[in-house]
Scaffold this active site. Structure first.
Site, PDB file in Angstrom:
ATOM      1  CB  ALA A  99      67.437 -46.583 -34.898  1.00  0.00           C
ATOM      2  CD  GLU A 123      72.402 -46.300 -32.001  1.00  0.00           C
ATOM      3  OE1 GLU A 123      72.219 -46.667 -30.915  1.00  0.00           O
ATOM      4  OE2 GLU A 123      71.787 -47.068 -32.572  1.00  0.00           O
ATOM      5  CG  ASP A 168      64.611 -52.601 -36.095  1.00  0.00           C
ATOM      6  OD1 ASP A 168      63.665 -53.183 -35.969  1.00  0.00           O
ATOM      7  OD2 ASP A 168      65.551 -53.391 -35.722  1.00  0.00           O
ATOM      8  CB  CYS A 221      62.824 -56.971 -31.643  1.00  0.00           C
ATOM      9  SG  CYS A 221      62.969 -55.807 -30.633  1.00  0.00           S
TER      10      CYS A 221
END
Length: 438
Positions: A99, A123, A168, A221
């Protein structure tokens, strides 16, 4: 910044006496940083390095600077830099960034690979994949393919293929609240659990592509345990051959919640934004012989091959290794060792070499970014004033004893594409979509 009430209460419970310091960081500015690009021939000394990193520095870089436009630097905040640093691929590896947009992890992984091996950078969003391609091309790597695919379609082509997979994962984004306060509006107490379900779906497909004895780096994140430690537990239960590897805690990283091997980055302890990283090793034995894969084939006509060879012999000092393929009139060089990619959506089919036009070959902007000055027979160096004129779309007058022909455009020693010099005038080949006034 106004944080959601449920968010505040959640982290007051999780962090206890550290919660006040943690919540206070949301009134502070996000930490800016960048990495230098080791693939570029001419480096530059930058101040304020990030401790325990190879290429990281604190500070901001202008998108209009020579360093940015030539790909010498890539803006990426410090916590995000830890993901590829944990992955640290060895040269020659086959790597998947599952990703990848906008390209921070991909370009960091490419720094380790040093134009060896293969990186497939994927992506799923078509719009974001275009941004990814732009950042990959500016970085100047020659060993990367950018795909625009769903994970399940990739898995059919790349079964048991990759030595290293980095995910990620799409997440609730709590760690980006300082950089993007609008992200708070999308957060509610149920959102992390919804994200965790998506992360597991992606990982299920990713695991089909991990080669025996390969490694997986999973990151988010966010600080949400539902998306972090709970997903790690699910992975270990679902895939008994996975082993959780310990991550060295540097620069203020801390252990996970009841899970010392993983790493968490909180802004009151780590000078950066929010990040979680887990590192796995597949314990299955590697096969004694590599699996056979259907290889792609070159589709150049004899005329196209001759035009490329004529250009290469006249202007380049190196022979580019890889498989040459055309898409329409566009010529690409694929990294060696790829399976047949027929049927996959490709945003960048290897290194874009250039365009065939009416019995001639025109080199690409990407090729001029990827090659170093010692790999090209002739180049012209732009002064800072000429650089400003060139990136705004103007021609540049070149003085000196220069023959007509193609030249690599150089700014502070690094490539900025190719351009044709005609009677002392450097024609402008800087892409129209990238032009700006500085």
């Amino acid at each position: 910044m106004t944080l959601p009430k449920d968010f505040i209460e959640k982290y007051q419970r999780l962090l206890g006496n550290q919660a006040a310091d943690f919540l206070a960081t949301f009134e502070q500015e996000a930490v800016a940083a960048f990495r230098t690009n080791p693939l570029k021939k001419v480096q530059k000394d930058f101040s304020d390095p990030i401790a325990n990193t190879l290429w990281g520095h604190f500070g901001r870089v202008s998108g209009k600077s020579i360093e940015h436009v030539t790909g010498l630097v890539y803006s990426q905040e410090p916590a995000a830099q830890m993901v590829a640093q944990v992955a640290a691929p060895q040269k020659g590896m086959k790597v998947l960034d599952l990703a990848a947009a906008p390209g921070g992890k991909t370009t960091h992984l490419l720094s380790y690979l040093d134009n060896t091996g293969i990186l497939v950078s994927n992506e799923i969003s078509k719009k974001r994949s275009k941004i990814l391609v732009e950042n990959v091309e500016r970085f100047g790597a020659t060993n990367v393919v950018v795909t625009n695919e769903r994970p399940e379609r990739l898995a059919k082509t790349f079964k048991d293929y990759f030595d290293l997979i980095v995910l990620d994962a799409p997440c609730s984004g709590e760690g980006m609240f300082r950089k993007d306060p609008d992200a708070c509006q999308y957060w509610d107490k149920d959102y992390p659990a919804q994200c965790a379900n998506l992360q597991k779906e992606i990982l299920q497909e990713g695991m089909k592509m991990l080669a025996p004895s390969g490694r997986l780096v999973y990151s988010t994140c966010t600080w949400s345990p539902e998306e972090n430690e709970a997903v790690v537990v699910w992975l270990l239960e679902s895939y008994p051959d996975l082993e959780l590897l310990p991550i060295e805690k540097i620069n203020g990283m801390v252990e996970g919640l009841d899970m010392p091997q993983v790493a968490r980055m909180y802004p009151h302890l780590f000078e950066g934004e929010g990040q979680f990283v887990a590192h796995f090793q597949d314990k299955r034995s590697a096969p004694s012989q590599p699996q056979k894969v259907k290889s792609p084939r070159s589709n150049l006509t004899a005329e196209q091959r001759q035009l490329w060879q004529n250009f290469s012999k006249k202007y380049l000092r190196i022979d580019l290794s890889g498989l040459l393929q055309t898409f329409g009139n566009q010529l690409y060089c694929l990294p060696e060792g790829l399976p047949d990619l027929t049927g996959l959506k490709l945003a960048r089919n290897g290194l874009h070499l250039g365009t065939f036009k009416k019995k001639r070959f025109e080199p690409s902007f990407a090729l001029g970014l990827a090659l170093t000055s010692d790999q090209v027979k002739q180049g012209v160096t732009l002064s800072p004033e000429d650089f400003k004129a060139y990136v705004s779309g103007n021609t540049v007058s070149i003085s000196g004893d220069y023959q007509n022909g193609w030249y690599q455009v150089l700014a502070e020693g690094n490539g900025l594409g190719f351009a044709k010099l005609v009677n002392g005038t450097l024609k402008n080949y800087f892409p129209k979509g990238l032009r700006f006034n500085s």
